[in-house]
Design an enzyme around this catalytic site. Structure first.
Site, PDB file in Angstrom:
ATOM      1  N   LYS A 201     -35.154  22.496   4.759  1.00  0.00           N
ATOM      2  CA  LYS A 201     -33.978  21.634   4.746  1.00  0.00           C
ATOM      3  C   LYS A 201     -34.201  20.266   5.386  1.00  0.00           C
ATOM      4  O   LYS A 201     -34.928  20.115   6.350  1.00  0.00           O
ATOM      5  CB  LYS A 201     -32.841  22.321   5.502  1.00  0.00           C
ATOM      6  CG  LYS A 201     -32.330  23.555   4.782  1.00  0.00           C
ATOM      7  CD  LYS A 201     -31.219  23.238   3.842  1.00  0.00           C
ATOM      8  CE  LYS A 201     -29.931  23.219   4.616  1.00  0.00           C
ATOM      9  NZ  LYS A 201     -28.779  23.104   3.765  1.00  0.00           N
TER      10      LYS A 201
ATOM     11  N   SER B  97     -32.953  22.245   9.561  1.00  0.00           N
ATOM     12  CA  SER B  97     -32.141  23.427   9.827  1.00  0.00           C
ATOM     13  C   SER B  97     -32.882  24.303  10.818  1.00  0.00           C
ATOM     14  O   SER B  97     -34.107  24.346  10.823  1.00  0.00           O
ATOM     15  CB  SER B  97     -31.898  24.183   8.528  1.00  0.00           C
ATOM     16  OG  SER B  97     -31.638  25.544   8.798  1.00  0.00           O
TER      17      SER B  97
ATOM     18  N   GLU C  87     -22.787  12.707   7.246  1.00  0.00           N
ATOM     19  CA  GLU C  87     -21.680  13.661   7.346  1.00  0.00           C
ATOM     20  C   GLU C  87     -20.813  13.362   8.566  1.00  0.00           C
ATOM     21  O   GLU C  87     -19.583  13.483   8.519  1.00  0.00           O
ATOM     22  CB  GLU C  87     -22.226  15.088   7.443  1.00  0.00           C
ATOM     23  CG  GLU C  87     -22.855  15.576   6.144  1.00  0.00           C
ATOM     24  CD  GLU C  87     -23.647  16.868   6.349  1.00  0.00           C
ATOM     25  OE1 GLU C  87     -23.080  17.839   6.853  1.00  0.00           O
ATOM     26  OE2 GLU C  87     -24.845  16.881   6.025  1.00  0.00           O
TER      27      GLU C  87
ATOM     28  N   HIS D 299     -14.823  10.394 -12.561  1.00  0.00           N
ATOM     29  CA  HIS D 299     -14.581  11.849 -12.392  1.00  0.00           C
ATOM     30  C   HIS D 299     -15.866  12.576 -11.994  1.00  0.00           C
ATOM     31  O   HIS D 299     -16.012  13.755 -12.274  1.00  0.00           O
ATOM     32  CB  HIS D 299     -14.005  12.478 -13.666  1.00  0.00           C
ATOM     33  CG  HIS D 299     -12.883  11.713 -14.277  1.00  0.00           C
ATOM     34  ND1 HIS D 299     -11.557  11.903 -13.924  1.00  0.00           N
ATOM     35  CD2 HIS D 299     -12.880  10.715 -15.203  1.00  0.00           C
ATOM     36  CE1 HIS D 299     -10.788  11.076 -14.619  1.00  0.00           C
ATOM     37  NE2 HIS D 299     -11.562  10.336 -15.396  1.00  0.00           N
TER      38      HIS D 299
END
Ligand code: ARG
Length: 464
Positions: free
Chosen positions: A286, A280, A293, A159
């Site tokens: 970043k 970024s 992804e 979980h």
């Protein structure tokens, strides 16, 4: 109206509409099967001559002509810019332009329907073997990382809550098991696909005395398809392979999701190499896991292709229908996508930096040794349900007092249950918690080593 000079201009002679031609052509995408088309035609011509259906001299000219076309396509002196209806027509027209009448004999006892059914099988066989090689590569990367981290302790999750201590090596080997099944699924689909449909002709077979078995053998098939209608209209293998690719993508996507989480500032379990990260355009701090992804994102395309294929085939009457031309872009896209994703995943995982210190720190919080605490009480004769309750109250106490099971005093333990003794500290020590899980498949070192040995054995058995 312009004369229709298409190879199939038999009954029709009116020129077809430009838009209709553009709509109809598959050459822009099926041109990638040129090697397989030529290989199939060479085998067919050889058989026609062996059976006395065409002369040896015609067969020789056909094979020489096809060889020169192959060489020219490989070296770029011939390309597909002239256009044509599909790869089969393109090569036949080119052959006839090069060698004249002998070229016109190649299509004896054959139809594009069995030709395309053959080509797609040959193509998928070649491409699937390449993909299997790439999965193997990823498997060896995972195995190397697992070896390096057979003792790197991290929290195992259920979980997405910290559950029990495991090793990073154990976690990676879970993905290795998935990838082994992926290879097995692909090989299994190939086994069922590996029958030659050539000789099914348009749909009903042929009166020519062909030798289908000989063609099948020379092209590396295990045999021939047994029903000509099925031979030309079966695309089950496209579905099966796409399903295997989709499952493999799902595995890559789950792994990517974990890498994305682990690379986050919240986890900081891994740092992806700069080569597989992006920055970024506005936030200077970043470092984004774009590659992972994209793998996760591209999984949707491969699932979509599978659904498109199922939908295309649904309701098609026997035998060949032009709808079936739609199989190619879908399965080609699945192949290209999986190939790209595997090509990125392997070096991305090989080069990532594993932050064992952060994994260990995360494992030290979250009471992931609570089960071991309860199990220790069980060894002292306490029934498990009771031990579970006592441990639960200890965890609640620790949270209130900002302590951990490792730092509680024996008095505090005894206050919860008088049966506790000094042995509890060994029991809740994280290294010991991992070490004790010696059951087959468990996170203990010997078990993970056995898993690694299994994967290495698998890799050596399926060959290069
Ligand atoms: N381009 C076609 C395909 O991909 C080849 C078979 C065409 N056969 C026919 N009878 N129109 O399916």
């Amino acid at each position: 109206m312009a004369q229709n000079n298409k190879l199939w201009a038999g009954r029709t002679d009116g020129a077809s509409d430009r838009l209709a031609d553009d709509f109809n052509t598959s050459l822009p995408f099926d041109c990638r099967m040129f090697r397989q088309d030529i290989r199939g035609s060479m085998a067919h011509a050889t058989m026609l001559a062996a059976q006395g259906i065409i002369t040896e001299s015609d067969a020789d000219q056909i094979i020489d002509g096809l060889s020169s076309i192959l060489a020219d396509l490989e070296n770029g002196s011939l390309d597909f810019s002239e256009g044509g209806e599909d790869i089969h027509m393109f090569i036949e027209a080119e052959l006839t332009a090069r060698i004249g009448d002998a070229g016109k004999r190649l299509h004896t006892a054959r139809s594009r329907n069995d030709q395309v059914a053959l080509d797609i099988r040959l193509y998928l066989r070649d491409e699937t073997m390449t993909l299997i090689g790439q999965v193997r590569e990823l498997l060896s990367v995972l195995t190397e990382q697992a070896k390096a981290h057979a003792e790197t302790i991290m929290p195992g999750y259920t979980h997405l809550q910290r559950a029990q201590p495991i090793t990073f090596g154990h976690h990676l080997m879970a993905y290795a098991m998935m990838l082994i099944r992926d290879i097995e699924r692909m090989l299994d689909a190939l086994t069922r696909m590996n029958y030659s449909p050539l000789g099914s002709c348009a749909l009903a077979g042929t009166p020519y005395p062909i030798d289908r078995e000989a063609v099948a053998r020379s092209l590396g098939f295990d045999g021939i398809t047994l029903n000509s209608l099925d031979g030309v209209s079966d695309r089950d293998f496209v579905l099966e392979l796409n399903a295997a690719f989709a499952t493999c993508m799902m595995h890559l996507s789950r792994l990517s999701e974990e890498l994305i989480l682990w690379a986050s500032w919240e986890f900081r379990f891994v740092e992806l190499d700069d080569a597989y990260s992006t920055g970024s355009s506005i936030m200077p701090q970043k470092k984004n896991p774009d590659m992972a992804e994209l793998i996760r994102g591209k999984t949707g395309r491969v699932y979509g292709n599978l659904m498109a294929l199922y939908t295309t085939l649904k309701g098609l009457p026997l035998a060949y229908n032009k709808d079936m031309q739609e199989d190619k872009e879908a399965i080609f896209d699945s192949i290209d996508t999986l190939k790209q994703c595997l090509g990125i995943a392997a070096p991305m995982i090989r080069t990532m930096r594993v932050r064992a210190d952060n994994m260990r720190a995360a494992a030290a919080g979250g009471f992931i040794n609570a089960t071991d605490c309860a199990d220790y009480l069980v060894t002292l004769g306490v029934p498990f349900r009771e031990a579970y309750k006592v441990t639960g109250s200890l965890v609640a106490y620790c949270i209130r007092e900002k302590k951990t099971l490792e730092t509680l005093t024996l008095e505090e333990y005894k206050a919860a249950d008088a049966r506790f003794d000094e042995g509890i500290y060994d029991a809740v020590n994280l290294e010991n918690c991992v070490k004790r899980r010696t059951s087959a498949g468990g996170t203990g070192k010997a078990s993970v080593e056995a898993q690694i040995a299994y994967v290495e054995q698998f890799l050596s058995e399926i060959g290069a």
